[in-house]
Scaffold this motif. Structure first.
Motif, PDB file in Angstrom:
ATOM      1  N   PHE A  21       0.837  -1.197   0.000  1.00  0.00           N
ATOM      2  CA  PHE A  21       0.000   0.000   0.000  1.00  0.00           C
ATOM      3  C   PHE A  21       0.874   1.250   0.000  1.00  0.00           C
ATOM      4  N   SER A  22       0.488   2.239  -0.798  1.00  0.00           N
ATOM      5  CA  SER A  22       1.238   3.486  -0.868  1.00  0.00           C
ATOM      6  C   SER A  22       0.437   4.656  -0.312  1.00  0.00           C
ATOM      7  N   GLN A  23      -0.708   4.955  -0.925  1.00  0.00           N
ATOM      8  CA  GLN A  23      -1.495   6.124  -0.528  1.00  0.00           C
ATOM      9  C   GLN A  23      -2.966   5.868  -0.773  1.00  0.00           C
ATOM     10  N   HIS A  51       2.013  13.059 -13.301  1.00  0.00           N
ATOM     11  CA  HIS A  51       0.690  13.590 -13.010  1.00  0.00           C
ATOM     12  C   HIS A  51      -0.363  12.498 -13.195  1.00  0.00           C
ATOM     13  N   LEU A  52      -1.377  12.583 -12.373  1.00  0.00           N
ATOM     14  CA  LEU A  52      -2.479  11.628 -12.411  1.00  0.00           C
ATOM     15  C   LEU A  52      -3.787  12.404 -12.390  1.00  0.00           C
ATOM     16  N   ALA A  53      -4.715  12.012 -13.251  1.00  0.00           N
ATOM     17  CA  ALA A  53      -6.012  12.686 -13.320  1.00  0.00           C
ATOM     18  C   ALA A  53      -7.124  11.685 -13.036  1.00  0.00           C
ATOM     19  N   PHE A  64      -3.527  15.207  -9.598  1.00  0.00           N
ATOM     20  CA  PHE A  64      -2.518  14.948  -8.573  1.00  0.00           C
ATOM     21  C   PHE A  64      -1.145  15.046  -9.228  1.00  0.00           C
ATOM     22  N   GLU A  65      -0.164  15.499  -8.455  1.00  0.00           N
ATOM     23  CA  GLU A  65       1.190  15.603  -8.972  1.00  0.00           C
ATOM     24  C   GLU A  65       2.155  14.848  -8.078  1.00  0.00           C
ATOM     25  N   PRO A  89       6.635   6.013  -6.007  1.00  0.00           N
ATOM     26  CA  PRO A  89       5.966   7.270  -6.377  1.00  0.00           C
ATOM     27  C   PRO A  89       4.995   7.737  -5.294  1.00  0.00           C
ATOM     28  N   GLU A  90       5.074   8.999  -4.957  1.00  0.00           N
ATOM     29  CA  GLU A  90       4.140   9.606  -4.010  1.00  0.00           C
ATOM     30  C   GLU A  90       3.496  10.813  -4.684  1.00  0.00           C
ATOM     31  N   PHE A  91       2.202  10.949  -4.491  1.00  0.00           N
ATOM     32  CA  PHE A  91       1.463  12.017  -5.150  1.00  0.00           C
ATOM     33  C   PHE A  91       0.754  12.886  -4.116  1.00  0.00           C
ATOM     34  N   ARG A  92       0.455  14.103  -4.532  1.00  0.00           N
ATOM     35  CA  ARG A  92      -0.320  15.004  -3.691  1.00  0.00           C
ATOM     36  C   ARG A  92      -1.371  15.699  -4.562  1.00  0.00           C
ATOM     37  N   TYR A  93      -2.378  16.174  -3.893  1.00  0.00           N
ATOM     38  CA  TYR A  93      -3.443  16.901  -4.588  1.00  0.00           C
ATOM     39  C   TYR A  93      -2.877  18.172  -5.222  1.00  0.00           C
ATOM     40  N   LYS A  94      -3.225  18.409  -6.493  1.00  0.00           N
ATOM     41  CA  LYS A  94      -2.748  19.604  -7.192  1.00  0.00           C
ATOM     42  C   LYS A  94      -3.877  20.615  -7.358  1.00  0.00           C
ATOM     43  N   THR A  95      -4.945  20.207  -8.024  1.00  0.00           N
ATOM     44  CA  THR A  95      -6.080  21.103  -8.230  1.00  0.00           C
ATOM     45  C   THR A  95      -7.263  20.291  -8.723  1.00  0.00           C
ATOM     46  N   GLU A  96      -8.409  20.904  -8.783  1.00  0.00           N
ATOM     47  CA  GLU A  96      -9.583  20.285  -9.383  1.00  0.00           C
ATOM     48  C   GLU A  96     -10.413  21.358 -10.063  1.00  0.00           C
TER      49      GLU A  96
END
Length: 514
Positions: A21-23, A51-53, A64-65, A89-96
């Motif tokens: 598990f990562s996030q 980036h992930l959408a 997410f970036e 890889p770790e991601f964080r919220y970028k925008t919506e």
């Protein structure tokens, strides 16, 4: 998968991955109800994997970036040789942003829901991100760019420090510099001083410093809709796919595939049309379409009869005929009422280099070699234990669920979802027996199948058909538990360069790495 000899390749098979598990984003607490508009309906990594959408049924797109360090200055190979593992890889919220709104077609008296059906990333330019999103009828082209925040500062309106000769004391300057608001407003105390305490000195104010707009170093992502592509589909859009030329893309509905130019939103070209002259003669519909990753003239589309057609845009303007047809023939003795329903392909994906196509029907994953149209190279049983329950699944419409599939960047593994929030990972190398069942939770391995089933062997590696994952108890999942058809994992995506999977369980986005 690289076409090597099966016996020779078995000595250096890749080891099964140990998934962790990562996030998780949007995890709901126990007993919390999931709002329909929050359920995730699309997931997509960009080509870089940075980036992930995700899109949801409420018409929103969330970006997410990646935050973990990616710049190893060419020392990645050196780091791999050390005892220190590379960070996953770790991601964080970028925008919506709100991509689509609910609409109503007054001519057809039809409600058009805002649900995001597909998201596809386009090529980046000048530090900006570009992506396509679509609901049932309308495709939109979005640009997301970091904009520097502007502030208004240096307002000398504090009259309490005004001197008799009309000049303003230096302490007023320092105080007023701090009184700046990002929206261009003034603090309450300044407004009060203007309305109540301000008195114009004799001779007026010789030096009036007007508000100054300054650009800070802070940035904020801003999404802007560049183009809207509409009025081109009579039926619900099920696929969009970018071309490798970076200029065009396709959109597909049940009966037609249209070719668009990204720069032209009011015109498209119909390149595939399977609509018969009489709709009563309709026997199959288009279920998914995908451009070849490197050949801009080649695309594939799947049908509800379980076939995949490869077409070449150089042959004719309207591609009524296909260059290759891929289908898996069923033996007549195995046919039943549900045969055609479960044969319908819900998703297809090209492998990174473009030689293989992965398809998902209701019961299986199939890997096809575009150079071999006699049948699939490998077949993977996803949830064979549900076959005795097909009648129940038909009654509650679960048999029409559309599961997506994905391939790893190196082409060695494939993955797809199932019920009870489970997803499967299979190894596709010749001779591989890797078959992993994971659950979309913080403890993904608790549903692990402990005994991998063996593939069936054929005379040669060219005609080899691998069937794995079938050794399961009927009516239960991989761990002996009864399955839950209301919790289904339909959407998932594999990171393009690393062994990392993002999958959606209702409104929650889970990420795993190996």
């Amino acid at each position: 998968m690289n076409g090597g000899d099966e016996a020779g390749a078995s000595g250096d098979l890749p080891q099964p991955l140990d998934w962790r598990f990562s996030q998780v984003f949007g995890e709901r607490s126990a007993g919390e109800e999931v709002q329909e508009v929050d359920i995730i309906s699309a997931i997509e990594f960009d080509k870089s994997g940075d980036h992930l959408a995700t899109g949801d049924r409420g018409g929103r797109v969330v970006l997410f970036e990646r935050t973990d360090s990616k710049n190893t200055n060419g020392a990645r190979r050196d780091l791999e040789g050390t005892d220190y593992p590379l960070r996953h890889p770790e991601f964080r919220y970028k925008t919506e942003f709100q991509s689509h709104e609910p609409e109503f077609d007054y001519l057809k008296s039809l409600e058009i829901e805002e649900k995001i059906n597909k998201i596809r990333w386009s090529q980046t330019a000048n530090g900006a991100l570009f992506l396509l999103s679509t609901n049932d009828k309308t495709i939109k082209f979005w640009k997301v760019q970091d904009k520097k925040i502007k502030k208004i500062c240096d307002i000398n309106t504090d009259s309490s420090k005004t001197l008799g000769n009309g000049s303003v004391a230096s302490s007023s300057n320092s105080n007023s510099t701090n009184a700046c608001l990002t929206n261009g407003g003034l603090p309450d105390k300044v407004n009060n001083s203007l309305s109540n305490d301000f008195s114009m000195p004799p001779g007026g104010i010789p030096l009036l410093r007007l508000p100054v707009v300054t650009t800070s170093h802070e940035t904020s992502p801003v999404a802007r809709c560049r183009r809207v592509y509409t009025h081109a589909h009579d039926y619900h859009i099920n696929s969009i796919s970018n071309n490798s030329d970076g200029e065009t893309f396709i959109s597909a509905d049940d009966l037609r595939i249209n070719l668009w130019n990204l720069e032209i939103s009011n015109q498209s070209f119909n390149i595939v049309d399977v609509k018969p002259a009489n709709m009563e003669d309709l026997t199959e519909v288009i279920t998914s379409a995908e451009f070849h990753p490197t050949h801009c003239n080649t695309l594939a589309y799947s049908s509800s009869k379980g076939s995949i057609r490869l077409i070449d845009l150089r042959q004719s303007a309207l591609c009524d005929s296909h260059s290759k047809l891929f289908e898996d023939t069923e033996t007549p003795s195995s046919r039943s009422f549900f045969t055609e329903i479960i044969a319908s392909i819900s998703d297809i994906k090209f492998a990174k280099e473009g030689r293989y196509i992965l398809s998902r029907d209701y019961m299986t994953l199939k890997l096809w070699d575009i150079n071999m149209d006699s049948g699939p190279v490998s077949t993977f049983q996803v949830h064979e234990h549900l076959r005795p329950k097909l009648c129940d699944l038909y009654e509650n419409d679960s048999i029409f669920d559309k599961f997506e599939c994905c391939l790893s960047g190196d082409g060695l593994r494939v993955s797809t979802g199932s019920y009870s929030n489970l997803f499967r990972v299979f190894g596709v190398s010749p001779g591989s027996t890797e078959s992993t069942t994971l659950e979309a939770s913080k403890n993904p391995m608790r549903r692990q199948v402990t005994t991998p089933s063996r593939p069936s062997r054929s005379l040669s590696s060219i005609t080899r058909v691998v069937r794995r994952g079938a050794a399961e108890s009927p009516g239960v999942d991989g761990n002996g538990n009864s399955f839950d058809h209301t919790t289904k994992l339909l959407h998932l995506a594999w990171h393009p360069t690393e062994n990392s999977i993002a999958c959606a369980a209702a409104n929650s986005l889970y990420m795993y790495y190996a």
